[in-house]
Write a protein that holds these residues in place. Structure first.
Motif, PDB file in Angstrom:
ATOM      1  N   PHE A 481      20.667  22.981  42.344  1.00  0.00           N
ATOM      2  CA  PHE A 481      19.862  22.075  41.525  1.00  0.00           C
ATOM      3  C   PHE A 481      18.858  21.306  42.380  1.00  0.00           C
ATOM      4  CE2 PHE A 481      19.416  17.720  39.864  1.00  0.00           C
ATOM      5  CZ  PHE A 481      18.789  17.985  38.659  1.00  0.00           C
ATOM      6  N   LEU A 482      19.306  20.762  43.503  1.00  0.00           N
ATOM      7  CA  LEU A 482      18.396  20.012  44.369  1.00  0.00           C
ATOM      8  C   LEU A 482      17.333  20.929  44.978  1.00  0.00           C
ATOM      9  CD1 LEU A 482      20.920  17.632  46.171  1.00  0.00           C
ATOM     10  CD2 LEU A 482      19.315  17.062  44.353  1.00  0.00           C
ATOM     11  N   THR A 483      17.700  22.192  45.245  1.00  0.00           N
ATOM     12  CA  THR A 483      16.713  23.135  45.766  1.00  0.00           C
ATOM     13  C   THR A 483      15.647  23.441  44.722  1.00  0.00           C
ATOM     14  OG1 THR A 483      18.391  24.121  47.204  1.00  0.00           O
ATOM     15  CG2 THR A 483      16.400  25.416  46.779  1.00  0.00           C
ATOM     16  N   GLU A 484      16.074  23.684  43.480  1.00  0.00           N
ATOM     17  CA  GLU A 484      15.123  24.023  42.419  1.00  0.00           C
ATOM     18  C   GLU A 484      14.201  22.853  42.086  1.00  0.00           C
ATOM     19  OE1 GLU A 484      14.499  26.791  41.011  1.00  0.00           O
ATOM     20  OE2 GLU A 484      16.133  28.055  41.742  1.00  0.00           O
ATOM     21  N   THR A 485      14.694  21.623  42.167  1.00  0.00           N
ATOM     22  CA  THR A 485      13.889  20.446  41.802  1.00  0.00           C
ATOM     23  C   THR A 485      13.252  19.784  43.018  1.00  0.00           C
ATOM     24  OG1 THR A 485      15.821  18.989  41.910  1.00  0.00           O
ATOM     25  CG2 THR A 485      15.342  20.029  39.787  1.00  0.00           C
ATOM     26  N   ARG A 486      13.333  20.420  44.177  1.00  0.00           N
ATOM     27  CA  ARG A 486      12.754  19.884  45.427  1.00  0.00           C
ATOM     28  C   ARG A 486      13.289  18.484  45.725  1.00  0.00           C
ATOM     29  NH1 ARG A 486      11.625  24.421  44.508  1.00  0.00           N
ATOM     30  NH2 ARG A 486       9.676  25.506  44.919  1.00  0.00           N
ATOM     31  N   GLY A 487      14.558  18.256  45.377  1.00  0.00           N
ATOM     32  CA  GLY A 487      15.187  16.971  45.660  1.00  0.00           C
ATOM     33  C   GLY A 487      14.806  15.849  44.721  1.00  0.00           C
ATOM     34  N   THR A 488      14.065  16.126  43.659  1.00  0.00           N
ATOM     35  CA  THR A 488      13.604  15.055  42.760  1.00  0.00           C
ATOM     36  C   THR A 488      14.495  14.896  41.534  1.00  0.00           C
ATOM     37  OG1 THR A 488      12.149  16.615  41.592  1.00  0.00           O
ATOM     38  CG2 THR A 488      11.216  15.424  43.470  1.00  0.00           C
ATOM     39  N   GLY A 489      15.460  15.795  41.325  1.00  0.00           N
ATOM     40  CA  GLY A 489      16.320  15.723  40.150  1.00  0.00           C
ATOM     41  C   GLY A 489      17.530  14.838  40.384  1.00  0.00           C
ATOM     42  N   VAL A 490      18.056  14.285  39.308  1.00  0.00           N
ATOM     43  CA  VAL A 490      19.261  13.459  39.344  1.00  0.00           C
ATOM     44  C   VAL A 490      20.253  14.054  38.355  1.00  0.00           C
ATOM     45  CG1 VAL A 490      20.225  11.155  39.028  1.00  0.00           C
ATOM     46  CG2 VAL A 490      17.905  11.412  39.902  1.00  0.00           C
ATOM     47  N   VAL A 491      21.503  14.212  38.786  1.00  0.00           N
ATOM     48  CA  VAL A 491      22.510  14.844  37.938  1.00  0.00           C
ATOM     49  C   VAL A 491      23.799  14.032  37.998  1.00  0.00           C
ATOM     50  CG1 VAL A 491      23.225  16.396  39.808  1.00  0.00           C
ATOM     51  CG2 VAL A 491      23.761  16.977  37.459  1.00  0.00           C
ATOM     52  N   HIS A 492      24.442  13.855  36.832  1.00  0.00           N
ATOM     53  CA  HIS A 492      25.724  13.168  36.734  1.00  0.00           C
ATOM     54  C   HIS A 492      26.583  13.919  35.735  1.00  0.00           C
ATOM     55  CE1 HIS A 492      24.120   9.765  38.977  1.00  0.00           C
ATOM     56  NE2 HIS A 492      23.104   9.728  38.159  1.00  0.00           N
ATOM     57  N   HIS A 493      27.889  13.880  35.952  1.00  0.00           N
ATOM     58  CA  HIS A 493      28.785  14.555  35.008  1.00  0.00           C
ATOM     59  C   HIS A 493      30.096  13.804  34.925  1.00  0.00           C
ATOM     60  CE1 HIS A 493      31.188  16.349  38.333  1.00  0.00           C
ATOM     61  NE2 HIS A 493      30.029  16.397  38.950  1.00  0.00           N
ATOM     62  N   VAL A 494      30.838  14.036  33.828  1.00  0.00           N
ATOM     63  CA  VAL A 494      32.113  13.364  33.606  1.00  0.00           C
ATOM     64  C   VAL A 494      33.013  14.301  32.814  1.00  0.00           C
ATOM     65  CG1 VAL A 494      31.414  12.250  31.462  1.00  0.00           C
ATOM     66  CG2 VAL A 494      33.190  11.197  32.851  1.00  0.00           C
ATOM     67  N   PHE A 495      34.306  14.211  33.049  1.00  0.00           N
ATOM     68  CA  PHE A 495      35.293  15.065  32.396  1.00  0.00           C
ATOM     69  C   PHE A 495      35.283  14.837  30.888  1.00  0.00           C
ATOM     70  CE2 PHE A 495      39.740  15.491  30.907  1.00  0.00           C
ATOM     71  CZ  PHE A 495      39.898  16.852  31.086  1.00  0.00           C
ATOM     72  N   ASP A 496      35.382  15.939  30.113  1.00  0.00           N
ATOM     73  CA  ASP A 496      35.278  15.844  28.657  1.00  0.00           C
ATOM     74  C   ASP A 496      36.359  16.664  27.952  1.00  0.00           C
ATOM     75  OD1 ASP A 496      34.060  14.872  26.301  1.00  0.00           O
ATOM     76  OD2 ASP A 496      32.956  16.734  26.043  1.00  0.00           O
ATOM     77  N   GLY A 497      37.538  16.780  28.573  1.00  0.00           N
ATOM     78  CA  GLY A 497      38.644  17.432  27.900  1.00  0.00           C
ATOM     79  C   GLY A 497      38.744  18.919  28.190  1.00  0.00           C
ATOM     80  N   TYR A 498      39.722  19.560  27.535  1.00  0.00           N
ATOM     81  CA  TYR A 498      39.985  20.981  27.726  1.00  0.00           C
ATOM     82  C   TYR A 498      39.510  21.777  26.518  1.00  0.00           C
ATOM     83  CZ  TYR A 498      42.724  20.560  31.999  1.00  0.00           C
ATOM     84  OH  TYR A 498      43.107  20.355  33.300  1.00  0.00           O
ATOM     85  N   ALA A 499      39.053  22.998  26.769  1.00  0.00           N
ATOM     86  CA  ALA A 499      38.578  23.901  25.718  1.00  0.00           C
ATOM     87  C   ALA A 499      38.898  25.329  26.154  1.00  0.00           C
ATOM     88  CB  ALA A 499      37.082  23.720  25.476  1.00  0.00           C
ATOM     89  N   PRO A 500      38.815  26.301  25.223  1.00  0.00           N
ATOM     90  CA  PRO A 500      39.163  27.683  25.583  1.00  0.00           C
ATOM     91  C   PRO A 500      38.328  28.216  26.744  1.00  0.00           C
ATOM     92  CG  PRO A 500      39.070  27.455  23.210  1.00  0.00           C
ATOM     93  CD  PRO A 500      38.584  26.156  23.782  1.00  0.00           C
ATOM     94  N   TRP A 501      38.922  29.148  27.469  1.00  0.00           N
ATOM     95  CA  TRP A 501      38.309  29.762  28.648  1.00  0.00           C
ATOM     96  C   TRP A 501      36.944  30.343  28.291  1.00  0.00           C
ATOM     97  CZ3 TRP A 501      39.564  29.837  33.702  1.00  0.00           C
ATOM     98  CH2 TRP A 501      38.980  30.800  34.515  1.00  0.00           C
ATOM     99  N   ALA A 502      35.941  30.043  29.108  1.00  0.00           N
ATOM    100  CA  ALA A 502      34.557  30.422  28.805  1.00  0.00           C
ATOM    101  C   ALA A 502      34.213  31.833  29.256  1.00  0.00           C
ATOM    102  CB  ALA A 502      33.597  29.434  29.447  1.00  0.00           C
TER     103      ALA A 502
END
Length: 650
Positions: A481-502
């Motif tokens: 992600f940082l490579t594609e956005t040349r270091g200008t992108g910001v990303v955050h994530h948080v756990f959201d439970g369990y779901a069937p295997w993707a």
């Protein structure tokens, strides 16, 4: 007829936690509160983010461990002591947040005036509402040029209503969430006001008086029966070279005194007598000795060497334990074992044996309730489970700095069987990128089977994207992600439970350049192989067979000879050698190495070096293993693919 004992309300005390997303200004606000309460009066030099005392916390710029301090506020009825608990904002350290909330009676929710509520804001706020704690909203960084104060307040109210609906569905009523007060602040400037300033402007007040007044008015004082038998819950642990293990406790009822003998209620249900040899209370940035503490106080006690988080200190005559602290289940695991590479012991490490490693992992379990350690088939390797990649990487980095040499496997997700179906953890992902990189980011996430939930912007040339995807899709995502956005992108994530295997996810599209023999890396070999990819090593470095020395832009692995030397003869060359410069090697940090390594690779971690290597070093053995895997896949059922993909490398 006996009279009923009513809880005693202490008007001289408040216990409050500061919760927020990463980088929204929690620790900076605590600095301002300490300065304006006089805690820095005797210091010659002011220290920024004084509670981020750990080396890793200062290097990464995040809070890892929950810490508490005490500030004093003069009121018309006397001086009030405010115990402030600074909690981490990253969801990977959710165990620290849950322990901090067990110590307080209210929370200050910080939200950035520009970014607004983010996934981890939702995480910490859900924990506060589930504990039925009153919330004071603090809109911080109002002096940012791109601030949008009114919109952020509306978004936070929407988030509160959404979370209240979730909790109401579980039987917990939260009808007064919209009655929370709002304070507008600039923690860096040390100013706060209850009147919203113009976007991009700091509050017009000279100090944080409005924040203190709102806190004292809306956060209830602790209630407890000081005349009832003692009940104190251990919420955290510390250590001192003089006192030994120190337990941080919240006194829920009764009184606790220095030298008192109490009932120690342990996790296994047993009760044993224990003596409090030292009693400490926090004043500013220091712990000071105290003779006695009563219901509502946050104290530190010494004298019980084996005490753990969740234990209860109670009265000897009526030992009534409090409910133990519960935390969310771990979602990510990786194998941790002794260093088995040919260069083991040459990386500056002093702790190389399985006995020392197991002892260190057991010690981590004492103070970190969100980590689990499970045995594996090998006696020198263990499976460590945690909340996320960052939490596990911090643990490995801490052990590396303590002198351990380790072999760490690729992070894997912890799966469950729910209603007979294989399920895996899912995450909520928030991405903030310039509009020019919107296509590249959406394509990158599409290959990881991410589902877009929302897309919007604030008119500033940046786009906000919200996704829902399997946690496996985030392993190795940040670097790409940082490579594609040349270091200008910001990303955050948080756990959201369990779901069937993707299903099968291809999270890495490149291969590895693998050394086919042991020896010293030469500049001549790297020059001849320069068109093969990017290298991680430089001339003069030691390499061994099976060591990953670079990245191949193609999807397959390539065995290369990085120790090849130029053949010299006694015949004069008709053309002189020209000086050619090698490309600078790519140095991998621990987090980058864990993201980079493939399923059949692992990371060699030592105090002086970090290397990526194949689990099976010999090229012939790897080829034989691939042939066997293809034969198994040809006869395996389709449902078996997902189950075997969750296992960490042997």
């Amino acid at each position: 007829m006996p009279t009923e004992t009513r809880p005693t309300v202490r008007t001289d005390l408040r216990n409050v936690a500061i919760v927020a997303h990463v980088d929204h200004g929690k620790t900076t606000l605590v600095d301002a509160m300490l300065r304006q309460s006089g805690a820095f009066a005797a210091r010659e030099e002011l220290v920024d983010r004084v509670l981020d005392s750990g080396d890793l916390e200062r290097e990464k710029g995040i809070t890892i461990l929950a810490k508490n301090t005490a500030v004093h506020r003069a009121t018309a009825n006397g001086t009030v002591t405010i115990n402030v608990v600074d909690t981490p904002g990253h969801a990977d350290f959710g165990g620290e947040v849950e322990r901090g909330l067990a110590m307080v009676d209210g929370v200050l929710l910080l939200v950035d005036a520009s970014e607004g509520p983010l996934p981890q804001t939702r995480f910490v706020l859900r924990k506060a509402l589930a504990a039925s704690l009153p919330v004071v909203l603090v809109v911080n960084k109002t002096d940012r040029q791109d601030a949008r104060i009114a919109e952020v307040v509306d978004e936070t109210h929407d988030l509160l209503l959404d979370l209240a609906g979730e909790l109401d569905a579980r039987g917990a009523a939260h009808t007064d969430v919209l009655d929370m007060p709002v304070v507008y602040a600039s923690a860096r400037a040390g100013k706060a006001s209850t009147t919203p300033p113009a976007d991009g402007q700091a509050p017009d007040s000279p100090d944080l008086a409005a924040l203190f007044d709102t806190l004292l008015r809306h956060v209830p004082p602790p209630s407890g029966e000081t005349d009832r038998p003692l009940r104190a819950l251990v919420t955290n642990l510390d250590a001192s070279s003089f006192l030994g293990r120190i337990a941080l406790c919240r006194v829920h009822a009764g009184r606790i005194r220095k030298g008192q003998t109490v009932a120690w209620c342990r996790a296994d249900g047993t009760v044993a007598p224990a003596r409090i040899s030292e009693l400490l209370m926090t004043d500013g940035l220091h712990r000071v000795p105290a003779e006695e503490a009563s219901a509502g106080d946050l104290v530190a006690i010494a004298g019980i060497p084996d005490i753990t988080i969740g234990d209860t200190l109670a009265d000897l005559d009526s030992p009534d334990p409090l409910p133990r602290i519960t935390v969310d289940e771990p979602a990510i695991s990786m194998t941790v074992g002794v260093n088995t590479s040919p260069l083991a012991g040459r990386g500056g490490g002093t702790k190389l044996t399985a006995r020392l490693l197991k002892s260190r992992l057991d010690a981590e379990l004492v103070g970190n309730v969100s980590v689990r350690v499970l045995p594996t088939e090998r006696p020198d390797t263990w499976e460590v489970q945690g909340r996320g990649e960052l939490a596990l990487a911090v643990l490995v980095e801490t052990m590396r700095r303590e002198g351990f040499e380790l072999t760490v496997g690729k992070p894997q997700v912890v799966t469950r069987i729910i209603d007979g179906a294989l399920c895996e953890p899912y995450e909520q992902l928030a991405v903030d990128v310039p509009e020019a990189y919107l296509g590249a980011v959406t394509q990158l996430l599409a290959t990881r089977k991410a589902r877009m939930v929302h897309m919007g912007g604030h008119g500033s040339g940046r786009v906000r994207l919200d996704y829902h995807l399997a946690a496996r899709g985030l392993i190795g995502f940040r670097t790409e992600f940082l490579t594609e956005t040349r270091g200008t992108g910001v990303v955050h994530h948080v756990f959201d439970g369990y779901a069937p295997w993707a299903g099968e996810l291809r999270t890495r599209h490149t291969g590895s350049l693998v050394a086919d023999r042991s020896g010293v890396v030469t500049g001549y070999a790297l020059l001849q192989l320069a068109d093969r990819g990017t290298f991680f090593v430089e001339p003069g470095a030691q390499a061994y067979q099976g060591m990953v020395v670079g990245e191949n832009p193609r999807a397959e692995d390539l065995d290369v000879n990085v120790g090849r030397e130029k053949k010299l003869t006694n015949i004069r060359s008709s053309t002189g050698d020209e000086l050619e410069r090698l490309a600078r090697p790519r140095a991998l940090s621990l987090e980058e190495a864990l993201e980079f390594c493939a399923v059949d690779e692992c990371v060699e971690v030592a105090p002086q070096v970090i290397r990526v290597r194949k689990v099976v070093l010999a090229a012939t053995d790897r080829a034989r293993q691939r042939s066997r895997a293809k034969a198994r896949d040809a006869v395996a059922r389709p449902a078996d693919h997902g189950r075997t993909a969750t296992q960490p490398p042997a």
